[in-house]
Motif scaffolding. Structure first.
Motif, short mmCIF file in Angstrom:
data_model
loop_
_atom_site.label_atom_id
_atom_site.label_comp_id
_atom_site.label_asym_id
_atom_site.label_seq_id
_atom_site.Cartn_x
_atom_site.Cartn_y
_atom_site.Cartn_z
N LEU A 153 102.71 101.82 34.19
CA LEU A 153 102.70 102.22 35.60
C LEU A 153 101.89 101.24 36.44
O LEU A 153 102.27 100.91 37.57
CB LEU A 153 102.13 103.63 35.72
N GLU A 154 100.78 100.74 35.89
CA GLU A 154 99.95 99.78 36.62
C GLU A 154 100.67 98.47 36.87
O GLU A 154 100.37 97.77 37.85
CB GLU A 154 98.66 99.51 35.83
N LYS A 203 102.26 104.81 29.04
CA LYS A 203 102.69 105.13 30.40
C LYS A 203 101.72 104.58 31.45
O LYS A 203 102.15 103.97 32.44
CB LYS A 203 102.83 106.65 30.57
N GLY A 204 100.41 104.78 31.23
CA GLY A 204 99.42 104.34 32.21
C GLY A 204 99.45 102.84 32.43
O GLY A 204 99.46 102.36 33.57
N TRP A 221 105.26 107.40 25.69
CA TRP A 221 104.26 108.14 26.45
C TRP A 221 102.87 107.53 26.35
O TRP A 221 102.08 107.61 27.28
CB TRP A 221 104.23 109.61 25.99
N GLU A 240 109.68 108.97 30.59
CA GLU A 240 108.66 109.17 29.57
C GLU A 240 109.23 109.75 28.28
O GLU A 240 109.90 110.78 28.31
CB GLU A 240 107.56 110.09 30.09
#
Length: 222
Positions: free
Chosen positions: A162-163, A158-159, A155, A173
């Motif tokens: 995702l990019e 994650k950002g 988690w 997640e």
């Protein structure tokens, strides 16, 4: 006195060595979504377990009745029609443990050309515990979505992950993310803008419940 000390030092070294060997040979499986296991398997079938035979110290054979073929082809059919599933005889070698009389959805690979082999790293789920959404996945939705990949993602990254995706993946997640919701009700499907978790009533309800529980937990925190 000195020989006794050497004996105990030797015994300690042997014990540590054996402990390391056990850790090395222990079964270790990647955390894989049912859709991933489906897409990466040679076959996925629904079976009822009729008999178990310990063939030798390395192999166990399960005599089964195949109730449904979810995934199979002309290469795997001959092995599956023998109604025998082979697996390693011990947990440490990733052997799958099935109960007599139980109905399972199982996945595996055909080895040596004629043996349908299963393991604890594949699918071996009692059918009565399979969610309605997973059942739809096994019946047709997973198969039609194998162009999409499900990536298990901690988690906290994650950002960043995702990019760096190119639209061919769905992020699964880890906790405290909605890990169970995405496993039990999530199907990663393709659309023009890329792969995404397909909306469904069970999935939405699970996410709502998860979000409510997180909000309640945060409210209780000092």
């Amino acid at each position: 006195m000195w020989w006794r000390l050497r004996f105990w030092i030797y015994a300690l070294v042997v014990a540590i060595s054996l402990a390391q060997v056990r850790r090395v040979v222990a079964c270790s499986c990647m955390n894989s979504h049912p859709q991933t296991l489906f897409c990466n398997s040679d076959f996925v079938i629904l079976v009822r377990v009729k008999k178990m035979t310990n063939v030798n110290e390395f192999e166990t054979a399960y005599n089964v009745k195949v109730n449904k073929f979810f995934k199979a082809n002309k290469t795997t059919y001959p092995a599956l029609r023998k109604n025998i599933l082979w697996t390693a005889s011990s947990d440490s070698m990733c052997g799958a443990q099935l109960k007599l009389g139980e109905t399972y959805v199982v996945s595996g690979r055909v080895i040596y050309g004629d043996k349908a082999h299963i393991s604890s790293c594949g699918i071996a789920m009692p059918w009565r515990f399979v969610t309605s959404r997973q059942r739809k996945g096994f019946r047709h939705l997973y198969h039609s979505s194998c162009m999409c990949k499900v990536r298990y993602t901690p988690w906290w990254i994650k950002g960043i992950t995702l990019e760096n995706t190119d639209g061919t993946e769905c992020l699964w997640e880890s906790r405290p993310g909605p890990e169970e919701c995405q496993k039990d009700f999530g199907i990663c499907m393709y659309r023009e803008s890329g792969c995404y978790w397909t909306p469904s009533v069970p999935y939405k309800n699970c996410i709502k419940k998860y979000q409510l529980e997180r909000e309640q937990k945060r409210a209780r925190e000092p």
